[in-house]
Design an enzyme around this catalytic site. Structure first.
Site, PDB file in Angstrom:
ATOM      1  N   LYS A 196      28.807  45.757  49.612  1.00 54.01           N
ATOM      2  CA  LYS A 196      29.285  45.019  48.448  1.00 54.01           C
ATOM      3  C   LYS A 196      28.520  45.532  47.230  1.00 54.01           C
ATOM      4  CE  LYS A 196      29.872  40.488  46.413  1.00 54.01           C
ATOM      5  NZ  LYS A 196      29.893  39.043  46.629  1.00 54.01           N
ATOM      6  N   LYS A 249      33.658  46.353  49.373  1.00 49.74           N
ATOM      7  CA  LYS A 249      34.117  45.586  48.218  1.00 49.74           C
ATOM      8  C   LYS A 249      33.465  46.108  46.956  1.00 49.74           C
ATOM      9  CE  LYS A 249      33.864  40.868  46.612  1.00 49.74           C
ATOM     10  NZ  LYS A 249      33.255  39.605  46.805  1.00 49.74           N
TER      11      LYS A 249
HETATM   12  C1  PBG Z   1      30.356  35.397  46.016  1.00 50.50           C
HETATM   13  C2  PBG Z   1      31.538  36.279  45.927  1.00 50.50           C
HETATM   14  C3  PBG Z   1      32.008  37.028  44.827  1.00 50.50           C
HETATM   15  C4  PBG Z   1      33.234  37.556  45.210  1.00 50.50           C
HETATM   16  C5  PBG Z   1      33.458  37.181  46.541  1.00 50.50           C
HETATM   17  N1  PBG Z   1      32.389  36.400  46.967  1.00 50.50           N
HETATM   18  C6  PBG Z   1      31.476  37.163  43.452  1.00 50.50           C
HETATM   19  C7  PBG Z   1      30.153  37.761  43.229  1.00 50.50           C
HETATM   20  O1  PBG Z   1      29.507  38.317  44.122  1.00 50.50           O
HETATM   21  O2  PBG Z   1      29.707  37.640  42.096  1.00 50.50           O
HETATM   22  C8  PBG Z   1      34.145  38.360  44.320  1.00 50.50           C
HETATM   23  C9  PBG Z   1      35.600  38.326  44.680  1.00 50.50           C
HETATM   24  C10 PBG Z   1      36.525  38.808  43.620  1.00 50.50           C
HETATM   25  O3  PBG Z   1      36.117  39.273  42.526  1.00 50.50           O
HETATM   26  O4  PBG Z   1      37.732  38.742  43.870  1.00 50.50           O
HETATM   27  N2  PBG Z   1      29.186  35.934  46.440  1.00 50.50           N
END
Ligand code: PBG
Length: 323
Positions: A196, A249
């Protein structure tokens, strides 16, 4: 060699093209992210995510029935938590009657066969808007991981099938796995957000959940987008720690990473086409600059080609209608 070989032969009509098509999309590929809010009979517009909504649990019930009837088999739940319930310990995340727990229960009661996935991270519950506990301006790893393990257990106890830790703390998969085993949740799946990246593509999601970081950014835990081999290190560790599925992601800008993981690992790979990607296509198509449906399908197919077997996307419903 030309003219013995002519690549255009197999492209000459749509029946032939269909016969040699290598990759296909199916409703089985999709994970539907859902944003849940408190209250009754409310469906709220998210300005930066046109045609996507936050909804109350009573509406969630009918919504998942509809998704199921369309052939969609999994939902990924996110909750928007009241400001008054946020703190620096994740207290509300562990509330057995909390919004997430009620949402899990709602889906499982409405459609027992629906695969329920839950986001595990502290940001929607954090007064600092960070995925972990904050001490002296730092996101502390090990204390956070202990809370995440309890949070995951609470979701499993309520009926979640898949725990999806999105926090990027070190060792969280192991702690969650050990906690689940101890309580005999042997079959609870962990889908780890392994690679991520610290991305600006998450902006609209943070609007949706009101979860933008109150100070600094998420670069001390989410990955630097300049890095590639680090994604493999993360994903390998998560698998060793007990993850069943590893996720990359954001999506489209990270297809190379999906491909790397697919080639190097023997595990299902998930891709998350995030909120910013959704917003970009919505905006461009509203302006008449891009064909919404064509681009949507082209992008979703590219995840399959790259090697993903699961795709979390805000386009799931729209895509299934076109399949
Ligand atoms: C929370 C989380 C996030 C997303 C999924 N889980 C945001 C972040 O890490 O700030 C993003 C999903 C999206 O942008 O569609 N940890």
């Amino acid at each position: 060699m030309y003219p013995i070989q002519r690549n255009r032969r197999l492209r000459s009509n749509s029946s032939l093209r269909a016969l040699v098509q290598e990759y296909h999309l199916s409703p089985n590929d999709f994970i539907v992210p859902l944003f849940i809010i408190e209250g009754k009979q409310k469906k709220e517009v998210i300005p930066s995510m046109p045609d996507y909504y936050r909804m109350t649990t009573d509406l969630l019930k009918d919504h998942v029935k509809k998704l199921w009837s369309m052939g969609l088999k999994s939902v990924l739940l996110f909750v928007k938590v009241a400001e008054s319930l946020k703190d620096n310990k994740g207290t509300e995340a562990l509330n057995p009657k909390g919004l997430m727990q009620r949402a899990i229960d709602t889906v499982k009661n409405a459609v027992p066969e629906m695969v329920v996935m839950t986001d595990v991270a502290l940001d929607p519950y954090s007064s600092f808007g960070h995925d972990g506990i904050v001490e002296e301006g730092k996101i502390v790893n090990d204390t956070t991981v202990n809370v995440l393990a309890e949070m995951a257990l609470s979701h499993a106890q309520t009926g979640a099938d898949v725990i999806a830790p999105s926090d990027m703390m070190d060792g969280r998969v192991l702690k969650i796995r050990q906690r689940l085993e101890k309580e005999q949740f042997f079959d609870t799946i962990i889908m780890s957000y392994s690679a991520k990246y610290a991305s600006s593509f998450y902006g609209p999601f943070r609007d949706a959940l009101d979860s933008a970081p109150g100070f600094g950014d998420k670069k001390t835990y989410q990955m630097d987008f300049s890095n590639r081999s680090e994604a493999l290190v993360e994903a390998r560790r998560d698998l060793e720690e007990g993850a069943d599925i590893v996720m990359v992601k954001p999506g489209i800008a990270y297809l190379d990473i999906i491909r790397d993981l697919k080639e190097q690992l023997n595990a299902p790979i998930a891709a998350y086409q995030v909120s910013g990607e959704y917003a970009m296509l919505k905006a461009a198509s509203e302006k008449g600059w891009l064909d919404h449906d064509q681009i949507m399908m082209e992008q979703l197919l590219s995840f399959k080609r790259a090697g993903a077997s699961l795709i979390a996307t805000y386009f799931a419903e729209a895509a299934v209608k076109l399949i």
